[in-house]
Design a protein around this motif. Structure first.
Motif: not given
Length: 179
Positions: A3-9
């Motif tokens: 699972l990733i969020q925000g800046e990782e995407f």
């Protein structure tokens, strides 16, 4: 899956190795918090400065200027819901930034041939599912490189991309004119 969020995407887009990113949007409406006010303005016929979507368009321009391709297919019901009409007004900004967008009216495809989820596919190998909270707001991303899942998403991409109608043709079509 990770699972990733925000800046990782965003970092996935800035990573140097990929050549083509594909996004499938399967829902007729999105309840994304960042879009509430712009959508309200659209419905009220008020002007919008589109500042809320500039960071996305800047990112797309940044990656497509290096020769990478960003493709999107939006699956839509006919007649259009208000959110689809809203999307039709934003699409030219995304296209100007470098995205290639096609629209796929639901009557043109058997729903059993689709994924039930929105996803991004990077170079036929990395799948990034878009997740949503119970209230419909954006929830994050689930990333996998499972080759079976990737192959399934590639097959769906190829099907919907072949059936999709390019934006410029779509806005002139009977589908876009349907009330």
């Amino acid at each position: 899956m990770k699972l990733i969020q925000g800046e990782e995407f965003v970092d996935l887009f800035r990573a140097g190795a990929w050549k083509r990113a594909f996004h499938l949007e399967t829902q007729d409406e999105y309840l994304i918090a960042d879009e509430h006010e712009p959508f309200r303005k659209f419905l009220a016929g008020e002007p919008d400065d589109y500042e809320w979507c500039r960071s996305w368009d800047t990112l797309i321009n940044e990656v497509t200027s290096t020769g990478k391709q960003v493709h999107r297919v939006r699956l839509v019901s006919i007649p259009h819901v208000d959110y689809t009409r809203f999307g039709l007004t934003i699409a030219p900004l995304n296209i100007q930034a470098g995205e290639e967008i096609k629209w796929l009216p639901r009557p043109l495809i058997d729903s059993t041939e689709l994924a039930g989820d929105d996803y991004w596919l990077f170079d036929d190998r990395l799948v990034v599912f878009v997740t949503f909270k119970e209230d419909g707001d954006f929830g994050g991303f689930a990333v996998t490189e499972d080759p079976v899942i990737a192959a399934h998403c590639v097959a769906i991409r190829d099907k919907v991309w072949g059936l999709g109608v390019p934006h410029a043709d779509y806005v002139e079509s009977d589908f876009a004119a349907a009330k």
